[in-house]
Design a protein around this motif. Sequence first.
Motif, PDB file in Angstrom:
ATOM      1  N   ASP A 209      52.316  54.029  42.665  1.00  0.00           N
ATOM      2  CA  ASP A 209      50.714  54.031  42.653  1.00  0.00           C
ATOM      3  C   ASP A 209      49.788  53.548  42.265  1.00  0.00           C
ATOM      4  O   ASP A 209      48.607  53.050  41.687  1.00  0.00           O
ATOM      5  N   GLN A 212      49.805  50.025  41.252  1.00  0.00           N
ATOM      6  CA  GLN A 212      49.497  49.112  42.443  1.00  0.00           C
ATOM      7  C   GLN A 212      47.248  49.733  41.981  1.00  0.00           C
ATOM      8  O   GLN A 212      47.002  48.576  42.638  1.00  0.00           O
ATOM      9  N   GLU A 213      47.209  51.114  41.674  1.00  0.00           N
ATOM     10  CA  GLU A 213      45.733  50.841  41.077  1.00  0.00           C
ATOM     11  C   GLU A 213      45.405  50.203  39.808  1.00  0.00           C
ATOM     12  O   GLU A 213      44.073  50.422  40.122  1.00  0.00           O
ATOM     13  N   ASN A 214      46.195  49.621  39.058  1.00  0.00           N
ATOM     14  CA  ASN A 214      46.263  48.933  37.562  1.00  0.00           C
ATOM     15  C   ASN A 214      46.032  47.910  37.713  1.00  0.00           C
ATOM     16  O   ASN A 214      45.995  46.518  37.217  1.00  0.00           O
ATOM     17  N   PHE A 216      47.704  45.521  40.952  1.00  0.00           N
ATOM     18  CA  PHE A 216      47.230  44.260  42.427  1.00  0.00           C
ATOM     19  C   PHE A 216      45.808  45.006  42.793  1.00  0.00           C
ATOM     20  O   PHE A 216      46.013  43.629  43.467  1.00  0.00           O
ATOM     21  N   ALA A 217      44.997  45.711  43.309  1.00  0.00           N
ATOM     22  CA  ALA A 217      44.009  46.335  43.621  1.00  0.00           C
ATOM     23  C   ALA A 217      42.825  45.390  42.783  1.00  0.00           C
ATOM     24  O   ALA A 217      42.331  45.002  43.197  1.00  0.00           O
ATOM     25  N   PRO A 218      43.283  45.888  40.816  1.00  0.00           N
ATOM     26  CA  PRO A 218      42.096  45.098  40.298  1.00  0.00           C
ATOM     27  C   PRO A 218      41.982  43.424  40.886  1.00  0.00           C
ATOM     28  O   PRO A 218      41.103  42.596  40.652  1.00  0.00           O
ATOM     29  N   GLY A 220      43.398  41.519  42.659  1.00  0.00           N
ATOM     30  CA  GLY A 220      42.907  42.015  44.412  1.00  0.00           C
ATOM     31  C   GLY A 220      44.629  40.570  45.185  1.00  0.00           C
ATOM     32  O   GLY A 220      44.252  40.262  46.048  1.00  0.00           O
ATOM     33  N   THR A 222      47.121  41.794  47.839  1.00  0.00           N
ATOM     34  CA  THR A 222      46.705  42.815  48.844  1.00  0.00           C
ATOM     35  C   THR A 222      47.665  42.738  49.474  1.00  0.00           C
ATOM     36  O   THR A 222      48.058  43.298  50.552  1.00  0.00           O
ATOM     37  N   GLY A 225      53.320  44.482  46.401  1.00  0.00           N
ATOM     38  CA  GLY A 225      53.652  45.873  46.106  1.00  0.00           C
ATOM     39  C   GLY A 225      55.518  46.661  46.026  1.00  0.00           C
ATOM     40  O   GLY A 225      55.878  45.631  46.010  1.00  0.00           O
ATOM     41  N   SER A 266      56.102  40.058  46.764  1.00  0.00           N
ATOM     42  CA  SER A 266      54.746  39.430  46.980  1.00  0.00           C
ATOM     43  C   SER A 266      54.703  37.722  47.647  1.00  0.00           C
ATOM     44  O   SER A 266      55.367  37.688  48.289  1.00  0.00           O
ATOM     45  N   ASP A 270      49.641  35.479  46.347  1.00  0.00           N
ATOM     46  CA  ASP A 270      49.266  36.489  45.328  1.00  0.00           C
ATOM     47  C   ASP A 270      50.061  35.881  43.898  1.00  0.00           C
ATOM     48  O   ASP A 270      48.932  36.453  42.998  1.00  0.00           O
TER      49      ASP A 270
END
Length: 378
Positions: A209, A212-214, A216-218, A220, A222, A225, A266, A270
């Motif tokens: 998590d 993902q939050e700090n 991968f999501a920032p 992009g 996608t 994981g 990945s 990415d």
Amino acid sequence: MPINFSRMNRFVALVVLCLLFIQLASAQILAAPQLKQQIVVKAEEYMNAAVKVNRFSGSILVARDGKPLISKGYGMANLELDVPNKPQTVFRLGSLTKQFTAMAIMILQERGKLHTNDLICNYLSDCPAAWQSITIRSLLTHTSGIPNYTSLPNFLQTMQLPSTHANLVERFKNMPLEFTPGEKFKYTNSGYYLLGMIIEQVSGKSYPDFLQENIFAPLGMTHTGYDSHNRLIKNRAGGYELQDNSIINASYIDMSIPFAAGALYSTTEDLLLWDQALYTEKLVSRQILAEIFTPFKDGYGYGWGITKRFDRQMIGHDGSINGFFNSIIRFPSDHVTAIVLSNNQNAPSGEIASSLAAIVFGAPYKMPQERKSEPLPN
């Protein structure tokens, strides 16, 4: 009115220089596509040989200034179903995971939550006496002296079984250190496993998590994981290995075992986003980035190896896990990156990445060649 020949000569000279500049710029514009095409042709020739000789299967991406020069899949993502590899194919990363673990630690440092000089026993419960002088930096740089749990004699028998952090750490916690912390470099997955535990302890979030939050999501990312046998992951490649010159399914490993040392997945696309972010301050400051890429012992920084190749600084890492072998190499001064992800555990992905970079730089490289059998002596 008298004519100022000096001023006229300067004007003529300026016009001539402008015309020469326009011609040169036009020539460069014309040459760029031709140069790219030459790189593509040579890379294709090389990769076709790698497929034939090394039985390479996977995806490659070579980029300059963030733009792909070549991005292509080779071989099969799934041999049973005849699904080909492509740029969107998802691969287990193995130890390429370590660069993300290191970045997570440095994000926490920038936020004032920890520091690389901190003792790891400040964050780990039931810390053995031998670890009392080990710092977070020692874990990041493989200079802790903690034995590598994936090298233990029973690892192959235990890698298929799910494990809690406490149970896995118990396997190496009471073993003597191999050297005094900070004294030398010795690669150990144990250190990066512990870093994942520290990330969870400090952030209050699970390792997947937090990344993902700090990260991968920032960025992009996608299609990146934490891998799991139970999850349905679109475009995920199967992992294979060679046995007696035949391709077989790789041995199963439960993804709780590699954890922060090697459990991520990945795609080449990415990973290019990740590569480009490392030129910016999207995740951390330039000061933090400089610390990450400063070589310590044996040229290892924080989750990256730093060396020279083709008379340039090269930053990179290989990643191996059951059924997969990968490599990413970066040449920051040229903004050139080569990414090779393979679902053949025996693929020479590091050599392939280096050869593809050599093609971009016009440096020497060796084409993959079949080994000639030599007659036995009489």
